[in-house]
Design a protein around this motif. Structure first.
Motif, PDB file in Angstrom:
ATOM      1  N   SER A   1       1.747  -1.583  10.183  1.00 42.70           N
ATOM      2  CA  SER A   1       2.019  -0.456  10.748  1.00 42.70           C
ATOM      3  C   SER A   1       0.995   0.351  10.880  1.00 42.70           C
ATOM      4  O   SER A   1       0.503   0.886  11.998  1.00 42.70           O
ATOM      5  CB  SER A   1       3.110   0.287  10.143  1.00 42.70           C
ATOM      6  OG  SER A   1       4.529  -0.512  10.078  1.00 42.70           O
TER       7      SER A   1
ATOM      8  N   TYR B   1       1.047   8.548  10.089  1.00 45.46           N
ATOM      9  CA  TYR B   1       0.739   7.498  11.170  1.00 45.46           C
ATOM     10  C   TYR B   1       0.230   8.123  12.464  1.00 45.46           C
ATOM     11  O   TYR B   1      -0.810   7.816  13.073  1.00 45.46           O
ATOM     12  CB  TYR B   1       1.897   6.440  11.427  1.00 45.46           C
ATOM     13  CG  TYR B   1       2.206   5.504  10.446  1.00 45.46           C
ATOM     14  CD1 TYR B   1       1.169   4.696   9.825  1.00 45.46           C
ATOM     15  CD2 TYR B   1       3.453   5.461   9.690  1.00 45.46           C
ATOM     16  CE1 TYR B   1       1.584   3.446   9.000  1.00 45.46           C
ATOM     17  CE2 TYR B   1       3.810   4.494   8.956  1.00 45.46           C
ATOM     18  CZ  TYR B   1       3.035   3.356   8.361  1.00 45.46           C
ATOM     19  OH  TYR B   1       3.088   2.646   7.526  1.00 45.46           O
TER      20      TYR B   1
ATOM     21  N   TYR C   1      10.492   0.878   7.480  1.00 46.13           N
ATOM     22  CA  TYR C   1      11.308   1.991   7.356  1.00 46.13           C
ATOM     23  C   TYR C   1      12.606   1.460   7.168  1.00 46.13           C
ATOM     24  O   TYR C   1      13.532   2.016   6.131  1.00 46.13           O
ATOM     25  CB  TYR C   1      11.288   3.075   8.504  1.00 46.13           C
ATOM     26  CG  TYR C   1      11.938   4.253   8.340  1.00 46.13           C
ATOM     27  CD1 TYR C   1      11.384   5.334   7.788  1.00 46.13           C
ATOM     28  CD2 TYR C   1      13.069   4.362   9.181  1.00 46.13           C
ATOM     29  CE1 TYR C   1      12.302   6.270   7.402  1.00 46.13           C
ATOM     30  CE2 TYR C   1      14.000   5.509   9.029  1.00 46.13           C
ATOM     31  CZ  TYR C   1      13.602   6.699   8.274  1.00 46.13           C
ATOM     32  OH  TYR C   1      14.051   7.864   8.049  1.00 46.13           O
TER      33      TYR C   1
ATOM     34  N   MET D   1       6.223   8.986   9.436  1.00 51.33           N
ATOM     35  CA  MET D   1       5.742   8.905  10.691  1.00 51.33           C
ATOM     36  C   MET D   1       4.589   9.883  10.993  1.00 51.33           C
ATOM     37  O   MET D   1       3.652   9.739  11.997  1.00 51.33           O
ATOM     38  CB  MET D   1       6.976   9.151  11.774  1.00 51.33           C
ATOM     39  CG  MET D   1       6.542   9.196  13.015  1.00 51.33           C
ATOM     40  SD  MET D   1       5.962   7.490  13.779  1.00 51.33           S
ATOM     41  CE  MET D   1       7.663   6.581  14.032  1.00 51.33           C
TER      42      MET D   1
ATOM     43  N   TYR E   1       7.030  -0.950  12.164  1.00 51.58           N
ATOM     44  CA  TYR E   1       7.745   0.369  11.308  1.00 51.58           C
ATOM     45  C   TYR E   1       9.121   0.249  10.998  1.00 51.58           C
ATOM     46  O   TYR E   1       9.552   0.708   9.936  1.00 51.58           O
ATOM     47  CB  TYR E   1       7.447   1.476  12.304  1.00 51.58           C
ATOM     48  CG  TYR E   1       7.748   2.826  11.739  1.00 51.58           C
ATOM     49  CD1 TYR E   1       6.907   3.417  10.717  1.00 51.58           C
ATOM     50  CD2 TYR E   1       9.190   3.507  12.102  1.00 51.58           C
ATOM     51  CE1 TYR E   1       7.493   4.594  10.235  1.00 51.58           C
ATOM     52  CE2 TYR E   1       9.276   4.722  11.710  1.00 51.58           C
ATOM     53  CZ  TYR E   1       8.562   5.210  10.397  1.00 51.58           C
ATOM     54  OH  TYR E   1       8.919   6.417   9.936  1.00 51.58           O
TER      55      TYR E   1
END
Length: 438
Positions: A199, A4, A188, A1, A184
């Motif tokens: 994503s 990103y 994930y 995360m 995501y």
């Protein structure tokens, strides 16, 4: 995360910092068309904002390629390069249109070619999951036609909704946020690497829109033009195509347990069929209504008019900013409402909170006497029209005078149009200071 988030921030920063120089370049280049009958703004405003957004896209992809985890997306998939190729082509067509206003059919052909370029490089729909049928593999021609159709529809839907300051960028940013949460989770929670490109595309798209919005909020200092609206439409479509046609539902292993549980667990698989429609639901509805309206009148479907949804909101009495916020909340309500069907119980409260707040905001904005005001701690970050009125002050002579109230920019008083290139055009120009004259 975190990677990103870093990619999003870099994309937003590059877009934001480049928009100012791009604006000056647009003024010098003469990319400031005269006011047209269908336009809402009163003063000539430079276009070509898509230039900054495209370089933000390039910066985001470049940064992601050098990050530890996201670099695997470039190693295992050719989709980022396919996106960049199609985006470069559609961006170039948009820049030419912003400067020379090329024919609508030529733009349509360019959109189809850009979609074809992405298909050739592997960004295409390979199969689609259908309820009651299962996964249906598509032939090469079927996948190509479906991909091109989705790209063209999304590009034109976003282009049609780009009629008010900050409208297209904000709505696409909301859609990208909802789509990022969906993609995501697929990557994930289920460990499916094929969802990683989608994503990444959504995170970069959010950065492009967030970086451009401060320059594009009412009164806009620069417009994204077709170079920006077609670009973000293509990136949005690319993410939908990637997660719809590349992620194999069988990899999720959802067909275990009872039939009821299997049906419930298969909901995330069917969501890709709905998400591309829900995130552009309002632009797509506007597009369909415009085609029907113009055809009914005997006009070309590409003929411009003032019958779009945002124009109708203005006609019934909403201010410019209020109309934009109403469209924002509508988009959030639809996109996150559809997303709620694909999340698990652990994160359901986040999505439902967004849906609830969107519904409350929409109801408040539709009340005719409600005027949104920012809290005092946030007044420094919002335009003056959203700040609270200052308390009355007493002058040296002892007479009370009310402090100047920051009235809504969309009051009934109209600004006088000025010619392109003058020092009074929308926002600060390279020749003079920002005009606040009403």
């Amino acid at each position: 995360m975190r990677e990103y988030l870093l990619t999003l921030c870099i994309t937003a920063a590059v877009t934001y910092l480049l928009t100012g120089p791009v604006r000056k370049f647009a003024i010098v280049a003469g990319a400031m068309p005269e006011i047209r009958a269908r336009d809402v703004h009163r003063e000539p405003t430079p276009r070509l904002g898509g230039i900054a957004m495209f370089f933000g896209l390039c910066a985001g992809l470049l940064v992601a390629d050098h990050l530890t985890n996201l670099s695997e997306v470039f190693e295992k998939s050719n989709e980022p390069r396919a996106l960049l190729s199609g985006a470069a082509l559609i961006w170039l067509i948009g820049v030419l249109d912003d400067k020379f206003e090329i024919d609508a059919l030529i733009k349509l052909g360019g959109q189809m070619i850009a979609a074809g370029v992405m298909v050739v490089q592997g960004l295409t729909i390979l199969w689609i999951p259908l309820p009651g049928v299962g996964t249906v593999a598509l032939t090469q021609w079927q996948g190509t036609l479906l991909t091109v159709a989705l790209v063209v529809i999304t590009i034109n839907a976003v282009n049609f909704v780009d009629g008010l300051d900050g409208l297209a960028a904000g709505m696409v940013c909301i859609a990208a946020a909802a789509f990022f949460m969906y993609a995501y989770r697929i990557w994930y929670s289920y460990g499916i690497e094929a969802a990683a490109p989608a994503s990444l595309f959504a995170a970069i798209l959010m950065g492009m829109c967030l970086g451009f919005l401060p320059h594009n909020m009412h009164p806009a200092r620069i417009f994204m033009g077709d170079s920006g609206s077609m670009l973000i439409g293509l990136v949005l479509a690319a993410g939908a195509i990637s997660v719809t046609g590349q992620v194999d539902p069988d990899v999720m292993k959802l067909f275990s347990g009872s039939e009821r549980n299997a049906v419930h667990q298969m909901v995330p698989v069917y969501i890709p069929l709905l998400m591309p429609l829900t995130i552009i639901a309002i632009p797509a509805a506007d597009l369909i209504l415009a085609i029907v309206r113009r055809t009914w009148r005997g006009q070309s479907p590409f003929a411009a008019d003032r019958g779009h949804l945002h124009h109708r909101l203005l006609e019934i009495g909403h201010s410019h900013s209020r109309a934009v916020l109403i469209m924002y909340f509508f988009s959030a309500l639809i996109a996150f409402g559809a997303l709620a069907y694909s999340v698990n119980a652990a994160s359901m409260w986040i999505v439902l909170s967004v849906v609830f707040l969107s519904a409350i905001g929409l109801v408040l904005l539709l009340l005719p006497r409600f005027t949104p005001r920012a809290p005092r701690w946030a007044e420094g970050f919002v335009p003056p029209r959203y700040r609270r009125r200052k308390a009355a002050t007493v002058t040296a002579s002892g007479s009370e005078t009310a402090a100047a109230a920051n009235e809504d920019e969309d009051a009934d008083e109209e600004r006088v149009p000025v010619t392109a290139g003058a020092s009074g055009v929308n926002g600060a120009t390279a020749l003079g200071s920002r005009s606040r004259t009403k």
